[in-house]
Design an enzyme around this catalytic site. Structure first.
Site, PDB file in Angstrom:
ATOM      1  N   GLU A 149      80.740 -22.655  25.446  1.00 35.68           N
ATOM      2  CA  GLU A 149      80.902 -21.256  25.856  1.00 35.68           C
ATOM      3  C   GLU A 149      80.251 -20.390  24.784  1.00 35.68           C
ATOM      4  O   GLU A 149      80.578 -20.528  23.610  1.00 35.68           O
ATOM      5  CB  GLU A 149      82.383 -20.881  25.947  1.00 35.68           C
ATOM      6  CG  GLU A 149      83.230 -21.764  26.840  1.00 35.68           C
ATOM      7  CD  GLU A 149      84.702 -21.676  26.471  1.00 35.68           C
ATOM      8  OE1 GLU A 149      85.215 -20.549  26.313  1.00 35.68           O
ATOM      9  OE2 GLU A 149      85.331 -22.725  26.314  1.00 35.68           O
ATOM     10  N   ARG A 164      80.286 -20.781  34.586  1.00 34.37           N
ATOM     11  CA  ARG A 164      81.066 -19.550  34.720  1.00 34.37           C
ATOM     12  C   ARG A 164      80.401 -18.454  33.894  1.00 34.37           C
ATOM     13  O   ARG A 164      80.012 -18.680  32.745  1.00 34.37           O
ATOM     14  CB  ARG A 164      82.497 -19.780  34.215  1.00 34.37           C
ATOM     15  CG  ARG A 164      83.408 -18.569  34.353  1.00 34.37           C
ATOM     16  CD  ARG A 164      84.780 -18.859  33.762  1.00 34.37           C
ATOM     17  NE  ARG A 164      85.635 -17.673  33.777  1.00 34.37           N
ATOM     18  CZ  ARG A 164      86.620 -17.456  32.925  1.00 34.37           C
ATOM     19  NH1 ARG A 164      86.891 -18.333  31.973  1.00 34.37           N
ATOM     20  NH2 ARG A 164      87.351 -16.360  32.994  1.00 34.37           N
ATOM     21  N   ASP A 205      83.671 -10.841  28.681  1.00 31.88           N
ATOM     22  CA  ASP A 205      84.829 -11.157  27.846  1.00 31.88           C
ATOM     23  C   ASP A 205      85.331  -9.899  27.138  1.00 31.88           C
ATOM     24  O   ASP A 205      84.722  -8.832  27.218  1.00 31.88           O
ATOM     25  CB  ASP A 205      84.446 -12.243  26.832  1.00 31.88           C
ATOM     26  CG  ASP A 205      85.654 -13.002  26.301  1.00 31.88           C
ATOM     27  OD1 ASP A 205      86.734 -12.879  26.908  1.00 31.88           O
ATOM     28  OD2 ASP A 205      85.534 -13.699  25.293  1.00 31.88           O
ATOM     29  N   GLU A 216      79.817 -13.547  28.534  1.00 32.22           N
ATOM     30  CA  GLU A 216      80.062 -14.927  28.109  1.00 32.22           C
ATOM     31  C   GLU A 216      79.590 -15.884  29.191  1.00 32.22           C
ATOM     32  O   GLU A 216      79.828 -15.664  30.378  1.00 32.22           O
ATOM     33  CB  GLU A 216      81.546 -15.157  27.806  1.00 32.22           C
ATOM     34  CG  GLU A 216      81.833 -16.591  27.383  1.00 32.22           C
ATOM     35  CD  GLU A 216      83.157 -16.775  26.645  1.00 32.22           C
ATOM     36  OE1 GLU A 216      83.654 -17.901  26.641  1.00 32.22           O
ATOM     37  OE2 GLU A 216      83.684 -15.794  26.072  1.00 32.22           O
ATOM     38  N   THR A 256      79.023 -23.224  30.140  1.00 32.15           N
ATOM     39  CA  THR A 256      78.216 -24.218  30.858  1.00 32.15           C
ATOM     40  C   THR A 256      79.083 -24.998  31.843  1.00 32.15           C
ATOM     41  O   THR A 256      80.293 -25.112  31.657  1.00 32.15           O
ATOM     42  CB  THR A 256      77.582 -25.250  29.898  1.00 32.15           C
ATOM     43  OG1 THR A 256      78.642 -26.038  29.306  1.00 32.15           O
ATOM     44  CG2 THR A 256      76.746 -24.613  28.825  1.00 32.15           C
ATOM     45  N   TRP A 303      87.934 -23.887  37.499  1.00 28.99           N
ATOM     46  CA  TRP A 303      87.448 -25.182  37.000  1.00 28.99           C
ATOM     47  C   TRP A 303      87.985 -26.362  37.816  1.00 28.99           C
ATOM     48  O   TRP A 303      87.328 -27.395  37.905  1.00 28.99           O
ATOM     49  CB  TRP A 303      87.811 -25.357  35.522  1.00 28.99           C
ATOM     50  CG  TRP A 303      87.082 -24.405  34.627  1.00 28.99           C
ATOM     51  CD1 TRP A 303      87.610 -23.341  33.954  1.00 28.99           C
ATOM     52  CD2 TRP A 303      85.677 -24.404  34.313  1.00 28.99           C
ATOM     53  NE1 TRP A 303      86.628 -22.681  33.245  1.00 28.99           N
ATOM     54  CE2 TRP A 303      85.439 -23.310  33.449  1.00 28.99           C
ATOM     55  CE3 TRP A 303      84.602 -25.216  34.687  1.00 28.99           C
ATOM     56  CZ2 TRP A 303      84.171 -23.010  32.943  1.00 28.99           C
ATOM     57  CZ3 TRP A 303      83.334 -24.917  34.187  1.00 28.99           C
ATOM     58  CH2 TRP A 303      83.131 -23.830  33.333  1.00 28.99           C
TER      59      TRP A 303
END
Length: 453
Positions: free
Chosen positions: A9, A53, A57, A63, A66, A420
């Site tokens: 991230e 995603r 942030d 942000e 992966t 996720w």
């Protein structure tokens, strides 16, 4: 764990300037950046067709997380694909601003500190087995992570009361704990918040937040690849020397402030060791471990070769040997050449400008990309694969299921919700599939959900 799930991230710094002056607040720039995303995703927090995603942030930092990858080279490719996606948003935001009569340049920086001293992160995620003591894992990892900056720091010109100094790591000054569940307030080396994004009985997610964001593909490969090897050794029960640091938070700053790697830090045992010595211990164990286990993949050999050569180059004070492969060295050489040419001190504002411009992700402006064009940045990815990674998920992990579901739902103009682990169609039936296994890239339930659209 021979096959592991990895994820990165990266938070990006954002600004808009006109003739050197700040034009818009970060909030306003972020709104322009994400306008296109919000128009199709109805939110500034979305999952993409490549399984990744993208969201805004805290503090207006874009942000990019992966998709799940099960090999390190693919992870680097997908991290770079995220850069390209954000570069596209940047170009689009500039165009919209100009259409509205607002002159200015939008900048996105893949770095970890801004001029006001705020820090934002690069978070690494490693899937580890649930069994085994997490505290033992953390104890062995922390001395490695504190000294790992020699391999993968992004470099920073730090302004101090005694003048400017060049440091190895950007993040080191902002770390205040060894292990903790906080990410912003106290900023630990390892974050213990237990969100596995997988079957919680079998796995946990090791969340490392101490590392710098990397521009260099080879530095990124070394950062994640070396950490993976240390994890494999811990998981296999390899006996390691006790390198526990007396004060990890003091040590991380001491290591960062010494580009020779020779400054001694105190261990809990009362002994002293340099960052080079600590890294050498882990490196030699890793070489021995891979030889004994017959681990011979191309990536592992690449990681071990660069790891050893980096330690040798720093020890010999011959940084040219890694001058196209390690971020902090590449930036340092760039700054030193510029200073010599213009007879400048490290405190000169132009030096601070170079420090920042290295991280500009715009390929026509950023200094890292200038080095890449000149053949002065070694690569492991190719541009076609990176371009593909913008819209195609990894094919061997759960990301494939998520990406295929999103693509089909968008093509069929269906309302959906994903995270996720969940894929959900927002229709009358509210059909939902729970995907708890991140290694699984084929699932009949998902195929059925897609076919039914």
């Amino acid at each position: 764990m021979d096959r592991r799930i990895f994820g990165l991230e990266n938070e990006y710094g954002v600004t808009c300037t006109f003739r050197g002056q700040r034009r818009l607040s970060p909030d306003e720039v972020a709104r322009y950046l994400f306008r296109r995303v919000v128009s199709w995703g109805r939110s500034s927090n979305v999952f993409l067709r490549n399984g990744a995603r993208l969201y805004l942030d805290v503090g207006s930092h874009p942000e990019y997380a992966t998709p799940e990858c099960d090999n390190v080279t693919e992870l680097v490719t997908h991290d770079k694909a995220g850069e390209r996606i954000l570069e596209g948003l940047l170009v689009d935001a500039e165009r919209r601003l100009h259409e509205e009569g607002i002159a200015g340049d939008v900048y996105l920086f893949k770095n970890n500190t801004d001029s006001a001293g705020n820090s934002y992160g690069c978070h690494e995620n490693y899937l580890v087995a649930r069994h085994g003591e997490f505290s033992r894992l953390a104890d062995i990892l922390i001395p490695f992570l504190v000294t790992r900056q020699l391999l993968c720091g992004a470099g920073k010109v730090l302004q101090t009361p005694r003048g400017a100094v060049y440091c190895v790591s950007q993040r080191a000054e902002h770390i205040w704990e060894g292990v903790s569940s906080a990410t912003t307030r106290s900023r630990p080396i390892i974050n213990t918040r237990d969100e596995p994004h997988a079957d919680a009985e079998r796995y946990r997610r090791l969340h490392v937040i101490v590392g710098d964001s990397n521009m260099s593909e080879t530095t990124m490969l070394l950062k994640v690849g070396a950490t993976d090897l240390v994890l494999r050794m811990i998981e296999a029960g390899t006996v390691m020397r006790d390198l526990t640091l007396e004060n990890p938070i003091r040590a991380i700053r001491e290591v960062s402030h010494d580009i020779t790697g020779r400054r001694k830090v105190r261990l809990a045992s009362g002994r002293e060791a340099s960052a080079l010595e600590v890294q050498r211990e882990y490196y030699e164990k890793a070489v021995d471990f891979c030889e004994r286990r017959g681990i011979r993949t191309g990536t592992v050999e690449q990681v071990l070769e660069l790891w050893g050569r980096t330690l040798d180059a720093i020890e010999a004070e011959d940084l040219d040997r890694i001058g196209t492969e390690i971020d902090w060295v590449m930036k340092y050489k760039l700054i030193e050449r510029y200073r010599a040419k213009h007879n400048m001190t490290m405190s000169h504002p132009r030096v601070a400008q170079i420090d920042l411009a290295y991280h500009d992700i715009h390929r026509r402006r950023g200094l890292y990309y200038l080095l890449e064009k000149r053949g002065q940045a070694t690569r492991i990815c190719n541009d076609l694969k990176i371009f593909e990674g913008k819209s195609v998920p990894p094919q061997t992990t759960r990301a494939r299921l998520r990406g295929d579901f999103i693509r089909r739902a968008q093509e069929q103009r269906r309302d959906f919700t994903v995270d996720w682990v969940h894929l959900k169609l927002n229709d009358q039936a509210q059909r939902t599939v729970l995907c708890k296994d991140p290694f699984r890239s084929v699932d009949d339930r998902v195929e059925k959900l897609i076919a039914g659209m």
